[in-house]
Scaffold this motif. Structure first.
Motif, PDB file in Angstrom:
ATOM      1  N   LEU A  31       7.670  48.912  44.337  1.00 24.69           N
ATOM      2  CA  LEU A  31       7.193  50.146  44.959  1.00 24.69           C
ATOM      3  C   LEU A  31       6.670  49.799  46.353  1.00 24.69           C
ATOM      4  N   VAL A  32       7.160  50.514  47.364  1.00 28.02           N
ATOM      5  CA  VAL A  32       6.714  50.266  48.743  1.00 28.02           C
ATOM      6  C   VAL A  32       6.168  51.591  49.273  1.00 28.02           C
ATOM      7  N   THR A  33       4.844  51.633  49.441  1.00 29.24           N
ATOM      8  CA  THR A  33       4.159  52.909  49.626  1.00 29.24           C
ATOM      9  C   THR A  33       3.281  52.950  50.881  1.00 29.24           C
ATOM     10  N   PRO A  34       3.839  52.614  52.041  1.00 23.78           N
ATOM     11  CA  PRO A  34       2.983  52.523  53.238  1.00 23.78           C
ATOM     12  C   PRO A  34       2.488  53.887  53.720  1.00 23.78           C
ATOM     13  N   ARG A  35       1.283  53.866  54.312  1.00 22.26           N
ATOM     14  CA  ARG A  35       0.734  55.061  54.954  1.00 22.26           C
ATOM     15  C   ARG A  35       1.177  55.118  56.419  1.00 22.26           C
ATOM     16  N   TRP A  36       1.549  53.981  56.979  1.00 24.38           N
ATOM     17  CA  TRP A  36       1.895  53.899  58.405  1.00 24.38           C
ATOM     18  C   TRP A  36       3.400  53.733  58.551  1.00 24.38           C
ATOM     19  N   VAL A  37       3.865  53.761  59.808  1.00 28.60           N
ATOM     20  CA  VAL A  37       5.275  53.493  60.073  1.00 28.60           C
ATOM     21  C   VAL A  37       5.474  51.993  59.898  1.00 28.60           C
ATOM     22  N   GLU A  38       5.949  51.616  58.736  1.00 28.44           N
ATOM     23  CA  GLU A  38       6.198  50.205  58.419  1.00 28.44           C
ATOM     24  C   GLU A  38       7.344  49.746  59.329  1.00 28.44           C
ATOM     25  N   ALA A  39       7.072  48.727  60.178  1.00 23.07           N
ATOM     26  CA  ALA A  39       8.094  48.321  61.149  1.00 23.07           C
ATOM     27  C   ALA A  39       9.388  47.940  60.446  1.00 23.07           C
ATOM     28  N   PHE A  40       9.253  47.213  59.349  1.00 22.12           N
ATOM     29  CA  PHE A  40      10.448  46.777  58.633  1.00 22.12           C
ATOM     30  C   PHE A  40      10.153  46.754  57.145  1.00 22.12           C
ATOM     31  N   GLY A  41       9.327  45.790  56.725  1.00 18.66           N
ATOM     32  CA  GLY A  41       9.037  45.633  55.300  1.00 18.66           C
ATOM     33  C   GLY A  41       9.740  44.397  54.771  1.00 18.66           C
ATOM     34  N   ASN A  42       9.212  43.239  55.126  1.00 24.76           N
ATOM     35  CA  ASN A  42       9.796  41.986  54.607  1.00 24.76           C
ATOM     36  C   ASN A  42       9.876  42.011  53.097  1.00 24.76           C
ATOM     37  N   PRO A  91      15.540  46.525  42.765  1.00 23.84           N
ATOM     38  CA  PRO A  91      15.708  47.746  43.556  1.00 23.84           C
ATOM     39  C   PRO A  91      14.383  48.299  44.067  1.00 23.84           C
ATOM     40  N   LEU A  92      14.471  49.170  45.065  1.00 24.60           N
ATOM     41  CA  LEU A  92      13.290  49.647  45.771  1.00 24.60           C
ATOM     42  C   LEU A  92      12.993  51.105  45.447  1.00 24.60           C
ATOM     43  N   ILE A  93      11.718  51.414  45.310  1.00 28.99           N
ATOM     44  CA  ILE A  93      11.278  52.807  45.350  1.00 28.99           C
ATOM     45  C   ILE A  93      10.314  52.857  46.521  1.00 28.99           C
ATOM     46  N   ALA A  94      10.730  53.516  47.597  1.00 33.23           N
ATOM     47  CA  ALA A  94       9.957  53.405  48.840  1.00 33.23           C
ATOM     48  C   ALA A  94       9.751  54.765  49.470  1.00 33.23           C
ATOM     49  N   TYR A  95       8.617  54.913  50.128  1.00 37.58           N
ATOM     50  CA  TYR A  95       8.394  56.113  50.918  1.00 37.58           C
ATOM     51  C   TYR A  95       9.406  56.155  52.066  1.00 37.58           C
TER      52      TYR A  95
END
Ligand code: UDP
Length: 355
Positions: free
Chosen positions: A261-272, A283-287
């Motif tokens: 789960l990738v749940t950033p509040r900000w504009v994640e530049a990339f996400g290593n 697999p990813l579940i991402a905002y």
């Protein structure tokens, strides 16, 4: 054509501490790949930096205390006495004649400001989107006066700046031989990252509480009070804090999870962490935010969810069986191998050196 490269790290923390976030992995992976290609290099990094095989010049001094992501738009630049940032760049000034190119990995004003004062060209690898006016201004000045020297991780990150078209998009790359493909996961979900408000851990924990599925949490507790607030708010959530792990340990445990789960509040530049998960077949579940929108292949290697919607996460979790773990690994091999990243970065360096 071989080059002599001086790679200058972030003043947030020593390499290996986790305080530097994704920059630590980006820098060491690039160094490994450039050495493999026959280039020579030295890494300049804060005292205490560790690496198995890489040549590091350790520099003493005060670390940066206030991360750029905790600042307001109009905040000024502050430097402590005996700043490690200033000390690293003073070292760079002294040795610059021994190098063809200096590569800056710090999201800081000083190296950008110093660019015209150096004789050796400087490439700036910008690791975050627009956060403060003073940083926007200095990055833009360098982008205009030294064309082609501003590298970013994603188009979405570049688009946070008014000068997006002047940025070179490099994505990122991993040593895929370290990341093992795991075809048969457990039921657990994973969350990986610095534990700090902009990373939005609480939404993943809330989704864990609703679904009752164990959430394994990996990463440095950068903001302890934020972590404690989450524990108080969700006392019954099935979470397991594993710790801040080395890449070898992280990939093994992350690989056993059903999804990241990738749940950033900000504009994640990339996400290593997103591409590390893909490399393990996770697999990813991402905002739908930042670089994640460019990484997730909707319905194949992940699901993009309405930002800040815990219910959206819960719905996506129900559909995890539709995603293909093989396709995840395949995507990492095609786009995020060290070789692919090395090609992009080498071309970037060569263009700068031709000017
Ligand atoms: N990481 C790690 N061990 C852990 C958890 C995270 O080494 O237990 C690393 C991870 O490999 C990644 C970095 O922390 O390189 C986080 O980077 P990301 O780009 O996702 O976010 P940032 O911290 O730069 O905002």
């Amino acid at each position: 054509m071989y080059h002599k490269l001086l790679l200058i790290s972030t003043p947030m923390g020593a390499l290996g501490s986790g305080l530097g976030g994704g920059v630590e992995l980006t820098l060491s992976n690039l160094a490994i790949e450039m050495l493999r290609r026959g280039h020579q290099l030295e890494i300049v990094a804060p005292q205490g930096s560790v690496s198995n095989s890489l040549p590091i010049k350790e520099i003493s001094g005060e670390l940066i205390q206030i991360p750029a992501q905790n600042q307001s738009r109009s905040d000024p630049i502050l430097l402590h006495k005996n700043s490690v940032l200033a000390n690293m760049w003073d070292y760079a000034r002294q040795v610059q004649a021994d190098y063809d190119l200096i590569v800056n990995f710090a999201y800081d004003w000083l190296p950008l400001y110093l660019t015209p004062f150096f004789n050796t060209p400087i490439a700036h690898f910008i690791s975050m989107g627009s956060l403060t006016d003073v940083m926007d201004e200095i990055i833009e000045q360098v982008a205009i006066n030294f064309p082609g020297t501003i590298g970013v991780h994603s188009q979405t990150q570049a688009a946070t700046f008014t000068f997006a078209q002047r940025c070179i998009c490099l994505l990122n790359g991993l040593d895929l031989s370290i990341y093992k493909f795991c075809p048969e996961p457990t039921q657990s979900l994973a969350w990986v990252g610095r534990i700090a408000p902009e990373k939005g851990l609480e939404d993943a924990v809330a989704a864990g509480e609703i679904t009752g599925i164990t959430l394994k949490i990996f990463g440095l507790k950068q903001d302890i009070s934020y972590w404690e607030k989450i524990c108080q708010k969700y006392p019954n959530a099935p979470i397991e804090y594993v710790g801040f792990l080395s890449t070898v340990e992280l990939q093994e445990k992350l690989g056993q999870c059903r999804s990241l789960l990738v749940t950033p509040r900000w504009v994640e530049a990339f996400g290593n962490v997103a591409i590390e998960a893909l490399a393990c077949g996770v697999p990813l579940i991402a905002y739908r935010r930042g670089g994640l929108t460019e990484i997730v292949q909707e319905g194949k290697t992940g699901f993009l969810v309405e930002p800040d919607s815990v219910q959206g996460l819960v719905e996506a979790i129900k559909h995890l069986d539709e995603l293909d773990r093989q396709a995840c690994r395949q995507q990492a091999e095609t786009l995020y191998s060290l070789e692919a990243m090395g090609d992009r970065v080498e071309q970037w360096f060569q263009k700068i050196l031709k000017n």
